[in-house]
Design a protein around this motif. Structure first.
Motif, short mmCIF file in Angstrom:
data_model
loop_
_atom_site.label_atom_id
_atom_site.label_comp_id
_atom_site.label_asym_id
_atom_site.label_seq_id
_atom_site.Cartn_x
_atom_site.Cartn_y
_atom_site.Cartn_z
N ILE A 107 -26.54 -10.86 1.00
CA ILE A 107 -26.34 -9.80 2.01
C ILE A 107 -24.98 -9.15 1.77
N GLU A 108 -24.95 -7.81 1.89
CA GLU A 108 -23.67 -7.08 1.83
C GLU A 108 -23.53 -6.25 3.10
N ILE A 109 -22.37 -6.37 3.73
CA ILE A 109 -22.15 -5.74 5.04
C ILE A 109 -20.94 -4.81 4.98
N TYR A 116 -19.83 2.84 4.05
CA TYR A 116 -21.28 2.96 3.78
C TYR A 116 -21.57 3.23 2.30
N ILE A 119 -21.03 0.19 -0.05
CA ILE A 119 -22.10 -0.81 0.00
C ILE A 119 -23.36 -0.29 -0.70
N LEU A 120 -23.68 0.98 -0.49
CA LEU A 120 -24.89 1.54 -1.08
C LEU A 120 -24.83 1.62 -2.60
N SER A 122 -23.43 -0.57 -4.52
CA SER A 122 -23.28 -1.92 -5.08
C SER A 122 -24.21 -2.11 -6.28
N SER A 127 -29.76 -7.16 -2.99
CA SER A 127 -29.14 -7.72 -1.78
C SER A 127 -29.60 -6.92 -0.56
N LYS A 128 -29.68 -7.60 0.59
CA LYS A 128 -29.95 -6.89 1.84
C LYS A 128 -28.63 -6.24 2.29
N LYS A 129 -28.74 -5.05 2.86
CA LYS A 129 -27.53 -4.30 3.17
C LYS A 129 -27.51 -3.90 4.65
N PHE A 154 -29.89 1.62 4.50
CA PHE A 154 -29.54 0.24 4.84
C PHE A 154 -30.74 -0.47 5.47
N ASP A 155 -30.77 -1.79 5.30
CA ASP A 155 -31.84 -2.57 5.92
C ASP A 155 -31.67 -2.63 7.43
#
Length: 384
Positions: A107-109, A116, A119-120, A122, A127-129, A154-155
């Motif tokens: 997971i990446e937060i 934003y 993270i996008l 990455s 990974s879940k974001k 994002f998820d």
């Protein structure tokens, strides 16, 4: 043996602020045996650095104090920092290889909306974001409809007020996107706030004054509206409503606001104390809290003022109706100079109003309970 979820969390710095405090409260209260957390900050700076739990792996791009002014000798340092960070934004593979040592994350937060894109982009595609929107992005010019649509990649999209949830839902195009938006209150540590408020101080202004004191706490940026707060303070004084005003915080607009204070000849009744790592004793000793902000995400300081049972007058910005329960727990004013004026004037003319709000706060269960927020956030992470 249960494998720990590997999580990367990103934020700009750990300087004072609502998003930073919410993140630290979360990290301090989740179980260390369930997660392996890497926290990556752009600038190793801020009062909350020392509060990062020892089991969290802390990484950073740059080290040094935050520069909040625009003095000529600081510009080269600021320029270097911007270019250095942009290099990693443009070539994220370098960041993950050299700073994060090619570690893979489940997971990446992004702990604040400004992360934003980082993270996008990455290089870890599976990974879940999760993005945590901590400000009213709908009042910021750079967050165009096109940019806001990016958030649906994002998820999960965490929002911290009803207003942000309502605005975000307007951009959702289907049921899946609607369900990705989750409202969650920022976790506030009530006991920590009360304990810090009891710290002795010897530099509280206006202790010998017979007039009430309004206090406001926040980074001195234009969005905080301290310019209009000073104009309101002057207007009330000119009309014979005697009171004092205390502003706590620093920021790049500090010099402009201090100059305005001086030009309005308010030196005897208004004081700017600058940054205080522990503003709570000053807040506790003041009579009222006033918020003059033009926009916010979720003003954590209002939650803390409620914990200290302060009568509050606040402009109608994102999160205020949630925190003050549509005016039950404090005055919500129009977001204007006249609005700020009317709110402060009510406290100065109606002596019963202060006790009324204190009583309402005393008898209301506040929604930002630390344990509930942390438990909910943990549930989101476990189910993503």
């Amino acid at each position: 043996m249960v494998l720990k979820k590997k999580i990367l969390i990103r934020i700009g710095s750990l300087r004072h602020g609502g998003a930073e405090k919410a993140l630290i409260n979360f990290l301090k209260n989740i179980p260390s045996d369930k997660y392996e957390i890497d926290l990556l900050i752009n600038l190793y700076s801020g009062q909350y650095i020392k509060e990062v739990p020892s089991w969290v792996n802390l990484h950073y791009l740059l080290k040094g104090e935050m520069i909040t002014t625009n003095r000529p000798h600081e510009i080269p340092v600021k320029a270097f920092r911007v270019l250095y960070q942009k290099m990693f934004s443009k070539f994220p593979g370098l960041l993950y290889k050299y700073i994060l040592k090619n570690k893979k994350y489940d997971i990446e937060i992004g702990a604040i909306h400004g992360m934003y894109n980082d993270i996008l982009t990455s290089p870890i595609k599976d990974s879940k974001k999760i993005i945590w929107i901590q400000n009213d992005i709908f009042s910021l010019k750079e967050y165009t409809p096109k940019v806001i649509r990016e958030f649906f990649k994002f998820d999960k999209i965490l929002v911290i007020s009803n207003k942000l949830e309502e605005e975000m839902l307007k951009f959702a195009k289907n049921e899946n996107e609607k369900q990705s938006i989750i409202k969650i209150f920022n976790p506030i540590d009530k006991n920590d706030t009360l304990e810090k408020a009891n710290t002795p101080i010897n530099d509280m202004p206006f202790t010998d004054s017979k007039h009430p004191t309004f206090v406001s706490v926040g980074t001195v940026y234009p969005q905080k509206g301290y310019d209009r707060l000073l104009h309101v303070h002057k207007r009330l004084l000119d009309e014979g409503f005697q009171h004092n005003l205390l502003i706590i915080g620093d920021g790049y607009d500090l010099e402009n606001i201090q100059n305005l204070l001086n030009s309005l000849n308010l030196q005897k009744t208004a004081k700017m104390l600058g940054y205080k790592s522990n503003p709570y004793p000053y807040l506790d000793k003041a009579d009222f809290y006033v918020m003059s902000s033009r926009h916010e995400g979720y003003p954590t300081i209002i939650a803390e003022a409620l914990i200290l049972k302060k009568p509050i007058s606040a402009t109608d910005i994102s999160g205020i109706k949630d925190l003050l329960q549509n005016g039950k727990l404090g005055i919500i004013t129009p977001n204007s100079e006249d609005g700020i004026y009317e709110g402060m004037k009510k406290f100065l003319t109606d002596k019963t109003l202060s006790d009324h709000y204190k009583n309402e706060i005393e008898n209301t269960e506040l929604p930002f309970v630390l344990e509930k927020s942390v438990q909910y956030l943990q549930q989101i992470i476990d189910e993503v």
